[in-house]
Enzyme design. Structure first.
Site, PDB file in Angstrom:
ATOM      1  N   GLU A   1      76.403 -55.921  59.735  1.00 50.57           N
ATOM      2  CA  GLU A   1      74.965 -56.158  59.843  1.00 50.57           C
ATOM      3  C   GLU A   1      74.435 -56.446  58.434  1.00 50.57           C
ATOM      4  O   GLU A   1      73.647 -55.708  57.881  1.00 50.57           O
ATOM      5  CB  GLU A   1      74.245 -54.973  60.515  1.00 50.57           C
ATOM      6  CG  GLU A   1      74.648 -53.631  59.971  1.00 50.57           C
ATOM      7  CD  GLU A   1      74.049 -52.449  60.726  1.00 50.57           C
ATOM      8  OE1 GLU A   1      73.883 -52.503  61.951  1.00 50.57           O
ATOM      9  OE2 GLU A   1      73.741 -51.454  60.043  1.00 50.57           O
TER      10      GLU A   1
ATOM     11  N   GLY B   1      72.430 -58.489  55.541  1.00 48.56           N
ATOM     12  CA  GLY B   1      71.175 -59.208  55.383  1.00 48.56           C
ATOM     13  C   GLY B   1      71.219 -60.030  54.106  1.00 48.56           C
ATOM     14  O   GLY B   1      71.223 -61.256  54.099  1.00 48.56           O
TER      15      GLY B   1
ATOM     16  N   ARG C   1      61.279 -56.533  44.263  1.00 48.35           N
ATOM     17  CA  ARG C   1      62.548 -55.959  43.819  1.00 48.35           C
ATOM     18  C   ARG C   1      62.588 -55.656  42.315  1.00 48.35           C
ATOM     19  O   ARG C   1      63.041 -54.578  41.924  1.00 48.35           O
ATOM     20  CB  ARG C   1      63.730 -56.841  44.224  1.00 48.35           C
ATOM     21  CG  ARG C   1      63.909 -56.964  45.745  1.00 48.35           C
ATOM     22  CD  ARG C   1      65.220 -57.627  46.139  1.00 48.35           C
ATOM     23  NE  ARG C   1      66.356 -56.792  45.882  1.00 48.35           N
ATOM     24  CZ  ARG C   1      67.174 -56.885  44.841  1.00 48.35           C
ATOM     25  NH1 ARG C   1      67.002 -57.834  43.952  1.00 48.35           N
ATOM     26  NH2 ARG C   1      68.156 -56.052  44.682  1.00 48.35           N
TER      27      ARG C   1
ATOM     28  N   TYR D   1      63.198 -51.761  41.832  1.00 48.41           N
ATOM     29  CA  TYR D   1      64.545 -51.330  41.427  1.00 48.41           C
ATOM     30  C   TYR D   1      64.908 -51.735  40.000  1.00 48.41           C
ATOM     31  O   TYR D   1      66.038 -51.486  39.569  1.00 48.41           O
ATOM     32  CB  TYR D   1      65.611 -51.981  42.332  1.00 48.41           C
ATOM     33  CG  TYR D   1      65.424 -51.866  43.811  1.00 48.41           C
ATOM     34  CD1 TYR D   1      65.408 -50.628  44.454  1.00 48.41           C
ATOM     35  CD2 TYR D   1      65.302 -53.013  44.594  1.00 48.41           C
ATOM     36  CE1 TYR D   1      65.282 -50.543  45.827  1.00 48.41           C
ATOM     37  CE2 TYR D   1      65.178 -52.933  45.978  1.00 48.41           C
ATOM     38  CZ  TYR D   1      65.169 -51.693  46.594  1.00 48.41           C
ATOM     39  OH  TYR D   1      65.054 -51.624  47.946  1.00 48.41           O
TER      40      TYR D   1
ATOM     41  N   CYS E   1      47.072 -54.996  39.033  1.00 48.95           N
ATOM     42  CA  CYS E   1      46.666 -54.030  38.018  1.00 48.95           C
ATOM     43  C   CYS E   1      47.690 -52.903  37.975  1.00 48.95           C
ATOM     44  O   CYS E   1      47.410 -51.743  38.307  1.00 48.95           O
ATOM     45  CB  CYS E   1      45.277 -53.488  38.331  1.00 48.95           C
ATOM     46  SG  CYS E   1      44.057 -54.803  38.403  1.00 48.95           S
ATOM     47  N   GLU E   2      48.899 -53.260  37.634  1.00 48.83           N
ATOM     48  CA  GLU E   2      50.060 -52.375  37.601  1.00 48.83           C
ATOM     49  C   GLU E   2      50.947 -52.934  36.515  1.00 48.83           C
ATOM     50  O   GLU E   2      51.367 -54.091  36.607  1.00 48.83           O
ATOM     51  CB  GLU E   2      50.854 -52.509  38.909  1.00 48.83           C
ATOM     52  CG  GLU E   2      50.406 -51.671  40.059  1.00 48.83           C
ATOM     53  CD  GLU E   2      50.739 -50.202  39.877  1.00 48.83           C
ATOM     54  OE1 GLU E   2      51.670 -49.894  39.093  1.00 48.83           O
ATOM     55  OE2 GLU E   2      50.068 -49.379  40.491  1.00 48.83           O
TER      56      GLU E   2
HETATM   57  C1  LIG Z   1      69.233 -52.769  55.094  1.00 57.15           C
HETATM   58  C2  LIG Z   1      70.293 -52.539  56.070  1.00 57.15           C
HETATM   59  C3  LIG Z   1      71.247 -53.515  56.330  1.00 57.15           C
HETATM   60  C4  LIG Z   1      71.334 -54.781  55.525  1.00 57.15           C
HETATM   61  O1  LIG Z   1      71.692 -54.509  54.225  1.00 57.15           O
HETATM   62  P1  LIG Z   1      71.973 -55.698  53.185  1.00 57.15           P
HETATM   63  O2  LIG Z   1      72.126 -54.992  51.902  1.00 57.15           O
HETATM   64  O3  LIG Z   1      70.786 -56.579  53.232  1.00 57.15           O
HETATM   65  O4  LIG Z   1      73.208 -56.382  53.652  1.00 57.15           O
HETATM   66  C5  LIG Z   1      72.160 -53.283  57.321  1.00 57.15           C
HETATM   67  N1  LIG Z   1      72.140 -52.139  58.035  1.00 57.15           N
HETATM   68  C6  LIG Z   1      71.248 -51.176  57.811  1.00 57.15           C
HETATM   69  C7  LIG Z   1      71.290 -49.947  58.630  1.00 57.15           C
HETATM   70  C8  LIG Z   1      70.296 -51.333  56.820  1.00 57.15           C
HETATM   71  O5  LIG Z   1      69.413 -50.359  56.607  1.00 57.15           O
END
Ligand SMILES: *Cc1c(COP(=O)(O)O)cnc(C)c1O
Length: 421
Positions: A272, A274, A310, A314, A341-342
């Protein structure tokens, strides 16, 4: 190499900006599709392999539609993300619901759509059972604690709020069996933005060994192992992307040893991800508004942390290009700022860039994941538009920019009549 390639020229950008004023995020469909194809191909040894795109990274129906055409499912963690999936016609086991601290109405929605429920905690077995009823297929999220080193963004697993402990998994799957659940999956995610191709083989080993033990002790069959997200991207020009083939080979070696080697039935591998999928194929395009020279030199953009948080959140590096000027030799050190304003509203600190002037177009790289989607309205800042550059070079708008009306829509002015003098 000190620079990163762009999929568009300065002239192309100027043409786009004539129609769509800055700031905006623009996504490169060609790059995204090519990566998606490589990702799927790298795991063609595993029957049933599927990547569930973590929609929180860039929740836009156009992007999800592209990825779905490449065979991806969707990973959701809130009711809004489930509804987005529903609106683009996704249902059933095309959807992974990986949530935590989940309210009953979100489980309700996920179960009603037939999504795969990925439980974050042992207490949620009873919670789900009592409030909605357990579905036929359930997945549990494993947190290996001190067994596995985490990394900077997600932290050490034993400090992370996610998942079941090892012993809770044995107890949890037994409870699920006793309550009549028939189909099982298992999940873990212990890193974020990890660039080491070998890291994922190690995670797979921990998970596969555990699957073997759970299968034998509880006499159950696992259908899938979800290895989560966390594949990193080279934000810095000198970094290298994760070698997908090497990563896959490392996972396969452990699959052969611990799954097949223990006589278990083949299991489907899921991810999963992203960031890796869309991150490198998105760009935040801004214009320099002001140059300021005080104790330091500042380049103030027409975008701010509301468009990309980001760096402030971070301390992350995002590469910056100045099309048409990158080849120039006279470089100057700037803090590249937004207008909040940060004082942490900075896209870059002490960044050496070509000499900038008001009106210059600035490209901030790698904003295709956790970029626009993390936006917020603090200080009355509005989120920008999102554009898509199609494979043939056409550019379309896939989300309009917010307006002041959007900003005010939740407020009630009726009890506060305008003050009369
Ligand atoms: C954020 C997240 C992802 C995706 O993470 P990436 O770093 O974008 O690949 C997948 N699974 C869960 C449970 C997440 O919280």
């Amino acid at each position: 190499m000190t620079d990163k390639k762009l999929p568009f020229s300065k002239q192309t950008l100027e043409n786009i900006i004539e129609k769509y004023p800055t700031p905006f995020h623009i996504y490169d469909e060609k790059g995204m599709r090519a990566y998606a194809k490589r990702f799927v191909k790298a795991f063609d040894w595993n029957e049933g392999f599927k990547e569930y795109y973590a929609i929180k990274a860039a929740p836009n129906p156009y992007l999800m539609k592209i990825l779905r055409q490449e065979g991806f499912g969707i990973d959701c963690s809130s009711i809004a993300e489930l509804e987005l999936a529903e609106k683009i016609g996704m249902s059933g086991e095309e959807i992974m619901f990986t949530s935590n601290d989940t309210p009953a109405y979100e489980y309700q929605k996920a179960v009603s759509m037939g999504a795969i429920i990925n439980l974050d905690d042992i207490a949620h077995i009873q919670y789900l059972d009592e409030n909605i009823g357990l579905p036929e297929l359930v997945c549990c999220r494993y947190n290996p604690g001190s067994l596995k080193e985490g990394n900077a963004i997600i932290g050490h697993p034993e400090e992370a709020k996610y998942g079941f402990t090892r012993s809770q998994l044995f107890e949890g799957y037994q409870m699920l069996i006793d309550k009549g659940v028939k189909r099982f999956g298992i999940h873990t995610m212990v890193a974020s933005n990890e660039l080491d191709s070998d890291y994922f083989g190690g995670t797979a080993q921990i998970l596969f060994e555990l699957i073997a033990e759970l299968s034998q002790k509880l006499n159950i069959t696992f259908e899938f192992a979800n290895l989560g997200g966390g594949i990193g991207i080279p934000y810095k020009p000198e970094q290298k992307e994760v070698d997908l083939e090497k990563m896959s080979a490392g996972i396969k070696a452990n699959y052969d040893k611990y799954i097949l080697g223990n006589g278990l039935k083949p299991i489907k591998l899921y991810f999963e991800s992203g960031r890796a999928i869309t991150g490198p194929y998105g760009y935040l395009i801004s214009t320099v508004l002001h140059i300021k020279d005080t104790y330091k030199k500042y380049a103030g953009l027409d975008s701010c942390m509301a468009n990309l948080m980001r760096p402030a959140l971070y301390g992350s590096y995002h590469h910056i290009s100045v099309p048409g000027k990158d080849e120039l030799s006279n470089k100057i050190m700037y803090d590249v700022t937004g207008s909040l304003c940060e004082n942490n509203d900075k896209f870059a600190i002490n960044r050496v860039l070509p000499k900038l002037e008001p009106g210059d177009i600035v490209v901030i790289h790698d904003t295709g994941a956790h970029g626009h989607s993390m936006g917020f309205n603090y200080n009355g800042k509005l989120r920008s538009a999102e554009l898509l550059m199609r494979e043939n070079g056409d550019v379309i708008q896939i989300r309009r920019a917010e307006t002041l009306d959007d900003y005010f829509v939740t407020l009630d002015f009726s009890g506060v009549p305008a003050f009369k003098v």
